[in-house]
Design an enzyme around this catalytic site. Structure first.
Site, short mmCIF file in Angstrom:
data_model
loop_
_atom_site.label_atom_id
_atom_site.label_comp_id
_atom_site.label_asym_id
_atom_site.label_seq_id
_atom_site.Cartn_x
_atom_site.Cartn_y
_atom_site.Cartn_z
N CYS A 8 -3.80 -0.29 1.02
CA CYS A 8 -4.75 0.91 1.13
C CYS A 8 -5.29 1.79 0.10
O CYS A 8 -5.89 1.03 -0.80
CB CYS A 8 -4.12 1.91 2.40
N HIS A 35 -1.45 -1.02 6.40
CA HIS A 35 -0.28 -0.60 6.04
C HIS A 35 1.00 -1.42 6.59
O HIS A 35 1.32 -1.06 7.55
CB HIS A 35 0.02 0.81 6.53
N GLU A 78 3.99 -1.56 5.28
CA GLU A 78 5.23 -0.67 5.18
C GLU A 78 5.33 0.33 6.53
O GLU A 78 6.40 0.95 6.64
CB GLU A 78 5.33 0.16 4.03
N1 GLN Z 1 -8.83 7.00 2.67
C1 GLN Z 1 -7.65 6.67 1.58
C2 GLN Z 1 -8.62 6.71 0.35
O1 GLN Z 1 -9.79 6.45 0.32
C3 GLN Z 1 -6.94 5.57 1.99
C4 GLN Z 1 -6.18 5.91 3.14
C5 GLN Z 1 -4.86 5.22 3.04
O2 GLN Z 1 -4.04 4.95 2.14
N2 GLN Z 1 -4.33 5.39 4.18
O3 GLN Z 1 -8.05 6.76 -0.78
#
Ligand code: GLN
Length: 183
Positions: free
Chosen positions: A79, A164, A166
């Site tokens: 992410c 994610h 994890e």
């Molecule tokens: N929206 C976050 C970003 O732009 C990422 C979201 C996340 O890691 N769950 O960094």
């Protein structure tokens, strides 16, 4: 094996727990001296990429981490961690990502999908997630798509997913990362 987990912000504890379930030792990177420890790989967790980038710069961690990745240190970004690896950030992966790509309504959702190298029916939890808008070189390959958008990719020592793993009890993504280090 020892895996460094960037622990400045975000969902780093869940990564440590996933590694622990696989019997893999990890340690937290919070400042420059932590980075000097021996490590076989690095996990960049989800969270807020803007905050993580600012902290990496302020703590003098950005360049050392970037150089080690370019020198072949295995890295797994999830992410926000995927955003960190992309162009305009650490820039070690030849990918361009769109942040918060699913809009307000679809900001967070769960699905199940196939990830090449890893397996079928991988649970995918998306939280205000990015996707990969463009793969910029043939060194990088897509591993998974959701609704036609690339959500996982591999470029040599670098593995990135928009979701994610994890936060689920399915450890196959972490297993894949650990196995790629052992290979
Ligand atoms: N929206 C976050 C970003 O732009 C990422 C979201 C996340 O890691 N769950 O960094």
């Amino acid at each position: 094996m020892r895996i460094a987990v960037l622990a400045l912000q975000g969902a780093f504890i869940e990564h440590e727990q996933a590694l622990q379930r696989l019997g893999v030792e990890s340690f937290e990177v919070r400042q420059k001296k932590d980075w000097l420890q021996r490590k076989d790989g690095l996990i960049l967790p989800g969270g807020e990429s803007t905050v993580q980038m600012r902290l990496l710069r302020e703590l003098g961690l950005l360049e050392p981490i970037r150089q080690d990745i370019l020198n072949g240190l295995p890295v797994f970004g999830t992410c926000a961690g995927m955003i960190l690896l992309s162009q305009g950030h650490l820039g070690t992966m030849d990918i361009r990502v769109r942040r918060n790509a699913y809009g307000r309504q679809l900001g967070s959702f769960n699905t199940i999908g196939k990830v090449a190298e890893v397996g079928d029916d991988i649970p995918m939890t998306f939280i205000r997630a990015p996707y990969i808008e463009e793969i910029l070189s043939d060194k990088c390959r897509s591993l998974a798509e959701v609704d036609g958008n690339i959500v996982a990719a591999r470029q040599g020592n670098q593995l990135a997913v928009a979701f994610h793993p994890e936060l689920t009890s399915d450890d196959r993504m972490h297993r894949c990362f650990v196995d790629s280090i052992l290979a």
